[in-house]
Design a protein around this motif. Structure first.
Motif, PDB file in Angstrom:
ATOM      1  N   GLY A 189      -0.983   4.083  -2.241  1.00 43.87           N
ATOM      2  CA  GLY A 189       0.463   4.139  -2.433  1.00 43.87           C
ATOM      3  C   GLY A 189       0.951   5.436  -3.067  1.00 43.87           C
ATOM      4  O   GLY A 189       2.048   5.900  -2.783  1.00 43.87           O
ATOM      5  N   ALA A 193       5.155   6.913  -5.914  1.00 46.71           N
ATOM      6  CA  ALA A 193       5.919   5.835  -5.273  1.00 46.71           C
ATOM      7  C   ALA A 193       6.039   4.647  -6.213  1.00 46.71           C
ATOM      8  O   ALA A 193       5.117   4.369  -6.979  1.00 46.71           O
ATOM      9  CB  ALA A 193       5.210   5.401  -3.997  1.00 46.71           C
ATOM     10  N   LYS A 195       5.516   0.962  -7.288  1.00 47.03           N
ATOM     11  CA  LYS A 195       4.436   0.060  -6.865  1.00 47.03           C
ATOM     12  C   LYS A 195       5.003  -1.083  -6.022  1.00 47.03           C
ATOM     13  O   LYS A 195       6.114  -1.542  -6.285  1.00 47.03           O
ATOM     14  CB  LYS A 195       3.707  -0.542  -8.077  1.00 47.03           C
ATOM     15  CG  LYS A 195       3.197   0.465  -9.096  1.00 47.03           C
ATOM     16  CD  LYS A 195       2.339   1.564  -8.514  1.00 47.03           C
ATOM     17  CE  LYS A 195       2.141   2.703  -9.505  1.00 47.03           C
ATOM     18  NZ  LYS A 195       3.373   3.473  -9.765  1.00 47.03           N
ATOM     19  N   ALA A 198       6.201  -4.006  -8.004  1.00 49.51           N
ATOM     20  CA  ALA A 198       7.019  -3.728  -9.202  1.00 49.51           C
ATOM     21  C   ALA A 198       8.497  -4.057  -8.967  1.00 49.51           C
ATOM     22  O   ALA A 198       8.931  -4.156  -7.838  1.00 49.51           O
ATOM     23  CB  ALA A 198       6.872  -2.267  -9.610  1.00 49.51           C
TER      24      ALA A 198
END
Lengths: 198, 198
Positions: A189, A193, A195, A198
């Motif tokens: 990822g 970026a 998550k 998240a």
């Protein structure tokens, strides 16, 4: 043990069975006594075979150690092919982390990092070969269109394997079960970026 | 050399100058003779000081080796603070790669990976401490809003340091000038994302 239950005498253990017994004994002796203590004599005693059988099968102590190392790691860390790169990498590096957390696994890695003029070229080739094999999981994802065509499969594998080797050899940080998935999510990822969860 | 050009006799070299001379000599002896060959006597001879001066300053061979290791690495790999995380990381890990590509750097890393019952706890702490310090670069980027708040700074540093250590210790792959920027772009951007320049 009843007399008719006894195992065949050492010299009768031939072929595949003797080979497995000797390689398993080599791994045990390596883990317990290190590279210096892993002599053909010690391995033969641990396997219950004659030294001459070991020399006949492997010719040198170095060949024996390398083959034991290769068998142990390849059996403990098979290469998955689930069709999803994240699953493949989490499975593979999770198994590698579990292996490196065992005394045998750490001893085998440590052996690979030791300088010993009788072995170095073989060991470099061994690890380069294993890292290349791991890269196949990433290359397949590129072929499937799951990862961009300019992906460097070898670099992805190094970014995942390197932290595991470093914890085992250098920092002593734990090789816990969360490590592989967290690393895979980071490297696939990217730190920049947000998550996925998240 | 003219007689009046001679350096001061060993016992007169005091304080900071003697300290630097002894630590530099320790690094040279380590790189040339390894851990086993790095005795207080060998270091004292290489530095041109008396053994008693070394014992007075460091008390044990282990203290001496650890301090030399710390000085060498910290001077060769300073912690940048450019205000941009990519620049900081490329600078830092580029310097680490250059250090590990030298015989001294490789010897120092190898020393850290060797098991030696006189040293292990100190060395584990040494590397954990250095990895923590590197994590400050990532933590600052999180504070600036350059990276998401759920970033794990330590994990980012491990994904960058691990491949360098692995090349130096295990795979023998080259620590070339392109490695650090390629790794930083991979770990910041992620393998799943199209590359910025692609």
């Amino acid at each position: 043990m009843a007399p008719d239950d006894q195992p065949a005498p050492p010299l009768r253990r031939r072929g595949a069975r003797m080979r497995s017994a000797v390689l398993a004994a080599t791994v045990d002796v390596l883990a317990e006594h290190g590279l210096a203590g892993t002599t053909v004599g010690a391995v033969a005693r641990a396997a219950g075979v004659h030294e001459t059988s070991v020399y006949r099968g492997w010719r040198t102590r170095e060949n024996l150690i390398l083959e034991a190392l290769a068998e142990q790691l390849d059996a403990a860390v098979p290469l998955p092919d689930t069709g999803r790169v994240r699953d493949d990498l989490v499975t593979y590096f999770g198994a590698l982390a579990r292996l490196l957390a065992t005394p045998q696994g750490e001893a085998l890695l440590r052996l690979s990092a030791e300088r010993d003029d009788t072995l170095p070229d073989h060991r470099l080739a061994y690890w380069s070969d294993r890292l290349d094999r791991g890269a196949v999981m990433v290359a397949r994802a590129v072929e499937r269109g799951e990862l961009p065509p300019d992906t460097d499969p070898g670099l992805v594998i190094e970014a995942l394997a390197g932290p595991l080797f470093t914890r085992a050899l250098i920092s002593g940080a734990p090789l816990d079960a969360t490590l592989a998935p967290r690393l895979v999510d980071l490297v696939l990822g990217g730190a920049s970026a947000p998550k996925p969860g998240a």
